[in-house]
Enzyme design. Structure first.
Site, PDB file in Angstrom:
ATOM      1  N   SER A 181      -8.559   0.759   8.862  1.00 43.72           N
ATOM      2  CA  SER A 181      -8.026   0.189   9.989  1.00 43.72           C
ATOM      3  C   SER A 181      -6.919  -0.719   9.663  1.00 43.72           C
ATOM      4  CB  SER A 181      -8.903  -0.264  10.939  1.00 43.72           C
ATOM      5  OG  SER A 181      -9.892  -1.415  10.148  1.00 43.72           O
ATOM      6  N   LYS A 234       0.991  -1.089   0.272  1.00 45.86           N
ATOM      7  CA  LYS A 234      -0.020  -0.204  -0.347  1.00 45.86           C
ATOM      8  C   LYS A 234       1.116   1.306   0.020  1.00 45.86           C
ATOM      9  CE  LYS A 234      -4.681  -1.613   1.085  1.00 45.86           C
ATOM     10  NZ  LYS A 234      -5.048  -1.083  -0.212  1.00 45.86           N
TER      11      LYS A 234
END
Lengths: 396, 396
Positions: free
Chosen positions: A113, A81
């Site tokens: 999250s 990511k």
């Protein structure tokens, strides 16, 4: 996020342009081979084993597979990511007027999250930009602490997507922060796609030099990679990536455009988490998913922008899905045989290669005895180690 | 085991000779760097943290450490033990009369429930030699199956060393099999030492080319490795290996003879498992140990042959020991930060670098601000993944 009008066209060249930016901030993660798992993937299962599965009654496929693992679990923050996050913030910084308008101070915001939260927090800190991360109150303390550890301002919300989005909008209204979504934006897709370029290059060099990524002569099943006469002679024939929102899958598909390398997506099937597969087959994107699959990074529906690449442009050749049981069995194999810490979502592509008879038949048919050099993306390694035993035992 | 009269002298040249043999059968395992753990190792702890430890009252040391991990957890069978096993069988095959006397059929035997059992089974199979492995009846099924999976004949015994040795002797008497001990033999030591040669070479190339083992420019704390003015300018300054029977520690010490690289041993202190350290300090080898330390590969006393290298020839510069709590804390860090599956024994050297103030003060004193490039051996990765959570939580 930078305005859509500023994004580069969705093409391989644009992934290359993103790589020039991203490579200065992220690891060129290693690609590793594994003899045992390649042999396992190249061994037909038995008729009895298939009996209890959705493939009951089939003749077991006989694919020949040489597996090449792109280890994004060894990436910064433990997942791919960061690629999209760094590229997104770079593009944002270049947006006319953003910096002058106090953009860095206003900051960026996202609700997550998981890995995207930490990725954005890190990329923001290294760019001197404020980051606000909306996390459900029920998030585990380790994740909250990790995100705060990167200097982000953590704001709590309820755990439904409606509650999270409401808090996020409030942050935008109060601070002027720019929203950076986890996958549904061309800049994120181009950023994630950079791992596809590296994977192609790493495998090609390895095969051309007859040396595996650890610096030892290619041997065993991998020796055949150098002697192919068809397919992509000197490199990968195909890549499978996990598919949640589709940012990575579509980015990797773009990175392979025009190379002859086929790209496939892998999803969990539990409680309908295989929305992209179902959409791909029915011809219509499925916009919502509600699944508690063990592959917690893949509980989201595929986004609009990724869908345009995956389905509309057909840059993805097929979608496959596996059960949670198959995912956990695969995860145990990865721990035991590769000594790698991976999160459940990262195991989904290998589970397809090992257990999905549709995929395995396809390889047998297309590649024959020569087989395929298959790239698999280990997308991340962020798992609560204290709970690993229970997880592997299938206790959710 | 080949007769002692046939063994090469215990020297670096002999380790090089062993490497010529061993490298054709084992992986040249990767060496990896880790920014986060190097920074952690280079951060002084607090006076408060030391309060609860054996170092209470000390001023926290300020070492500068760049860590280089030799990943023998990625070795065949998941541990370094294959090096010694392959070399031992090579030497046995060369022993005059062994082959002609039906040596392959008579086979080899050892008693082990751990990595040595699988290592010998694998090496024997690949050399066409029969292998008998004596294992305690209480061994976990996974280990028994793995050993059988390499084609070995598994024979059960009671679990005390007396019972195991009695059964082993019976096998020798009945079959004429040759005993291959796990560590107390020069051939085993020379075989294990080959990992030391690779580690030296891998770090030296990496520093000389300014590229880390994953192919990316050395940066962060590692950038300084190329600019040292003292110590081993272009390579490692020191290596720490785990010490159980001492086969690896003595072999690695031999591999460093004359290079200027200091070698240290690391042991668990629980229930007196730090026999080599206590022997090193008192001047006399301690021949028995009875400890249930979590570092289950290191529950054995140091052997006679290893001792001659470690202590008598002083090729090891010091011994350090850490608590089981420190070992498990380290193991959790390795899983979370390096995404590597390692067994508890493999974590002991890193635990020394992180938590042993004696070692850390030594580094501060000897290396100053320039610091040390420190090699750490991840000796193995064979751990029951189902039990990992409990293990890390400290529930034995």
């Amino acid at each position: 996020m930078a305005a859509l009008s500023t994004t580069l066209p969705l093409s391989r060249d644009s992934v290359c342009a993103a790589h020039k930016v991203v490579k200065n901030h992220v690891h060129r993660t290693p690609v590793v081979t594994n003899q045992t798992l390649s042999e396992l993937a190249s061994t037909p299962t038995t008729v009895e084993n298939l009996e209890k599965t959705r493939f009951a009654g089939r003749t077991p496929a006989k694919p020949v597979l040489r597996l090449w693992f792109k280890c994004e679990n060894l990436q910064r923050i433990g997942a791919f990511k960061v690629r999209g996050a760094f590229y997104a913030l770079h593009k944002l910084s270049e947006e006319p007027g953003w910096l002058e308008g106090g953009g860095k101070e206003k900051g960026v915001v996202t609700h997550s999250s998981g890995n995207h939260a930490q990725a954005l927090a890190l990329a923001a800190r290294e760019n001197g930009i404020k980051a606000h991360i909306v996390m459900p109150e029920i998030s585990i303390p380790a994740k909250i602490n990790a995100t705060r550890g990167y200097g982000a301002n953590v704001i709590f919300s309820g755990s439904t997507s409606v509650e999270r989005e409401a808090v996020t909008e409030k942050v935008v209204a109060e601070t002027g922060a720019r929203l950076v979504p986890p996958y549904d934006h061309p800049d994120i897709m181009l950023g994630q796609g950079t791992l596809g370029l590296e994977l192609q290059d790493q495998v090609e060099s390895s095969i051309a030099s007859h040396v595996n990524p650890a610096g030892q002569a290619l041997r065993g099943v991998y020796a055949a990679a150098a002697n192919k006469t068809k397919g992509n002679k000197e490199g990968l024939d195909a890549i499978i990536t996990p598919c949640g929102g589709g940012g990575m899958l579509s980015g990797v598909a773009l990175s392979c455009e025009g190379t002859g390398i086929k790209v496939f997506g892998a999803e969990p099937s539990y409680q309908g988490a295989d929305d992209a597969k179902r959409g791909y087959e029915s011809g219509e994107r499925i916009p919502t998913v509600s699944s508690l699959t063990v592959a917690d990074g893949l509980r989201t529906p595929v986004g609009v922008h990724p869908w345009s690449v995956i389905f509309e442009r057909r840059l993805v050749s097929g979608m496959f899905s596996v059960t949670d049981e198959e995912i956990l069995k695969t995860m145990k194999l990865v721990y035991e045989r590769m000594k790698m810490v991976v999160e459940p979502s990262a195991c989904v592509p290998l589970a397809v290669a090992l257990f999905d008879e549709d995929f395995r038949s396809l390889v047998e048919k297309e590649a024959g005895e020569e087989g395929w050099d298959l790239g698999l993306v280990f997308s991340g390694g962020n798992v609560a180690v204290d709970a690993l035993g229970k997880l592997i035992a299938g206790e959710k």
